[in-house]
Design an enzyme around this catalytic site. Structure first.
Site, short mmCIF file in Angstrom:
data_model
loop_
_atom_site.label_atom_id
_atom_site.label_comp_id
_atom_site.label_asym_id
_atom_site.label_seq_id
_atom_site.Cartn_x
_atom_site.Cartn_y
_atom_site.Cartn_z
N GLY A 38 0.80 -1.23 0.00
CA GLY A 38 0.00 0.00 0.00
C GLY A 38 0.83 1.27 0.00
O GLY A 38 0.28 2.36 -0.22
N ARG A 94 -16.42 19.25 4.70
CA ARG A 94 -17.77 19.13 5.28
C ARG A 94 -17.73 18.84 6.77
O ARG A 94 -18.71 19.03 7.47
CB ARG A 94 -18.55 18.03 4.56
CG ARG A 94 -18.90 18.42 3.13
CD ARG A 94 -19.95 17.54 2.55
NE ARG A 94 -19.48 16.21 2.21
CZ ARG A 94 -20.29 15.21 1.87
NH1 ARG A 94 -21.58 15.37 1.86
NH2 ARG A 94 -19.78 14.04 1.54
N GLN A 95 -16.58 18.35 7.26
CA GLN A 95 -16.47 18.06 8.70
C GLN A 95 -15.99 19.33 9.39
O GLN A 95 -14.82 19.48 9.71
CB GLN A 95 -15.52 16.90 8.92
CG GLN A 95 -16.07 15.61 8.31
CD GLN A 95 -15.14 14.44 8.48
OE1 GLN A 95 -14.42 14.37 9.47
NE2 GLN A 95 -15.14 13.54 7.54
N HIS A 129 -19.46 26.27 4.81
CA HIS A 129 -20.82 26.50 5.29
C HIS A 129 -20.80 27.31 6.58
O HIS A 129 -21.48 28.31 6.73
CB HIS A 129 -21.49 25.13 5.48
CG HIS A 129 -22.81 25.20 6.16
ND1 HIS A 129 -23.78 26.12 5.80
CD2 HIS A 129 -23.33 24.49 7.18
CE1 HIS A 129 -24.84 25.95 6.56
NE2 HIS A 129 -24.59 24.98 7.42
N LYS A 192 -32.72 20.47 5.40
CA LYS A 192 -32.36 19.04 5.45
C LYS A 192 -31.86 18.69 6.84
O LYS A 192 -31.21 19.49 7.50
CB LYS A 192 -31.26 18.77 4.43
CG LYS A 192 -30.75 17.33 4.44
CD LYS A 192 -29.74 17.09 3.34
CE LYS A 192 -28.38 17.67 3.67
NZ LYS A 192 -27.42 17.51 2.58
N ARG A 194 -29.66 15.51 8.44
CA ARG A 194 -28.98 14.25 8.10
C ARG A 194 -28.94 13.36 9.33
O ARG A 194 -28.48 13.76 10.38
CB ARG A 194 -27.56 14.54 7.59
CG ARG A 194 -26.86 13.28 7.11
CD ARG A 194 -25.47 13.58 6.56
NE ARG A 194 -25.46 14.19 5.24
CZ ARG A 194 -25.66 13.53 4.11
NH1 ARG A 194 -25.90 12.23 4.12
NH2 ARG A 194 -25.61 14.16 2.95
O1 LIG Z 1 -26.54 13.36 0.22
P1 LIG Z 1 -25.17 13.09 -0.29
O2 LIG Z 1 -25.10 13.03 -1.79
O3 LIG Z 1 -24.54 11.89 0.35
O4 LIG Z 1 -24.22 14.28 0.18
C1 LIG Z 1 -24.17 15.51 -0.47
C2 LIG Z 1 -24.90 16.56 0.33
O5 LIG Z 1 -24.33 16.70 1.65
C3 LIG Z 1 -23.95 18.06 1.85
O6 LIG Z 1 -22.89 18.17 2.73
C4 LIG Z 1 -23.67 18.57 0.45
O7 LIG Z 1 -23.70 19.97 0.36
C5 LIG Z 1 -24.81 17.92 -0.31
O8 LIG Z 1 -26.01 18.62 -0.06
#
Ligand SMILES: O=P(O)(O)OC[C@H]1O[C@@H](O)[C@H](O)[C@@H]1O
Length: 296
Positions: A38, A94-95, A129, A192, A194
């Site tokens: 690796g 994103r984190q 963000h 949204k 998550r």
């Molecule tokens: O839902 P998936 O495609 O996994 O993730 C992408 C989304 O998650 C967010 O951070 C991104 O801005 C986008 O809206």
């Protein structure tokens, strides 16, 4: 850009060639071998000119981050005095907060790590963000974030002139607003929540979408679940068509077939990440950003 070389990896050859042509800068590839255990062996051209641009998109980032940790100091040993990373997709952005106690804020650490290795980092739509600019996670002026939103907006307006742009969540409002402005289109943004990698709940804006051609716009699609949930809801409410446009085409796992199965008509992306959905090029944007960065 005299005495400048664009360095790239073979798996990004088409983007590298297009960029080299746009910048009128010679291109060379980093030789790369992955040993059975690796580990990586990299071979850079020797000697290097004083200005080196290294192109490396950071989709599937972990191994590529190691490449950069090896390639950057090697480039300096071989003669590079100014080293710039061109990462059309910048990973780990994103984190951006400690969502659970003890969770690493990877955005901060990865940004800092790259800024230690490179004089400048140029990227596109890096999912800022909770922070306004890369200056908050890198030394001021080291990072430059461009946006492909105006390009996407103009592209969409040509194909779906009466389209309604929808951003699936609040994070997307920055891109959707810019795209709508560039394309002269109507727009709205949803909300949204998550719950897990593949589990999101969405609250789309209460708008009359029946009979409308809707285009969902986002910075990226990973599992595609954000877009799939939104598309299904819009079609249920009677949208005439739902298309999807994203800057970064990660499309992990079954994202692409699942989007099609949800009834999405067209899937468009920029070529920031090489993918079969690539429809428009970020090269002019990158070339413009580079010139801006190098003037300072
Ligand atoms: O839902 P998936 O495609 O996994 O993730 C992408 C989304 O998650 C967010 O951070 C991104 O801005 C986008 O809206």
């Amino acid at each position: 850009m005299e005495q400048t070389l664009l360095l790239a990896f073979e798996d990004e050859a088409p983007l590298a060639r297009e960029l080299s042509e746009a910048l009128a800068v010679p291109l060379a590839f980093v030789g790369r071998h992955r040993f059975p255990d690796g580990e990586l062996r990299l071979v850079l051209p020797k000697p290097l000119p004083p200005h080196v641009l290294l192109l490396r998109g950071l989709q599937q980032p972990n191994e590529k981050l190691v490449e950069l940790l090896i390639a950057a100091p090697t480039a300096r040993e071989l003669g590079a005095r100014q080293l710039l990373l061109l990462a059309p997709y910048l990973a780990y952005m994103r984190q951006d907060m400690e969502f659970t106690p003890g969770e690493a804020v990877s955005q901060r650490h990865i940004a800092r790590l790259l800024a230690q290795q490179f004089d400048h980092v140029l990227t596109i739509d890096p999912h800022l963000h909770r922070i306004a600019s890369l200056d908050e996670v890198m030394p001021p002026g080291a990072g430059l974030a461009l946006s492909a939103a105006p390009l996407l907006g103009a592209w969409i307006a040509q194909r779906v002139p009466d389209g309604l742009l929808i951003g699936p969540d609040e994070e997307s409002s920055q891109w959707v607003r810019e795209a709508a402005r560039a394309g002269g289109l109507d727009y709205a943004v949803g909300r949204k929540l998550r719950h897990g990698d593949h589990d999101v709940s969405l609250a789309l804006p209460e708008l009359p979408v029946a009979g409308r051609a809707v285009v969902l716009l986002d910075d990226m699609a990973s599992t595609g679940r954000t877009l799939i949930g939104s598309a299904a809801e819009l079609l249920r409410r009677g949208a005439a068509s739902v298309d999807v446009a994203v800057t970064h085409a990660l499309f992990n796992g079954d994202a692409l077939p699942a989007l099609r199965a949800a009834g999405v008509r067209h899937i468009w992306s920029s070529n920031s990440v090489p993918h079969e959905s690539n429809a428009l090029s970020v090269v002019p944007l990158l070339a413009q950003g580079l010139r801006r960065l190098l003037q300072h």
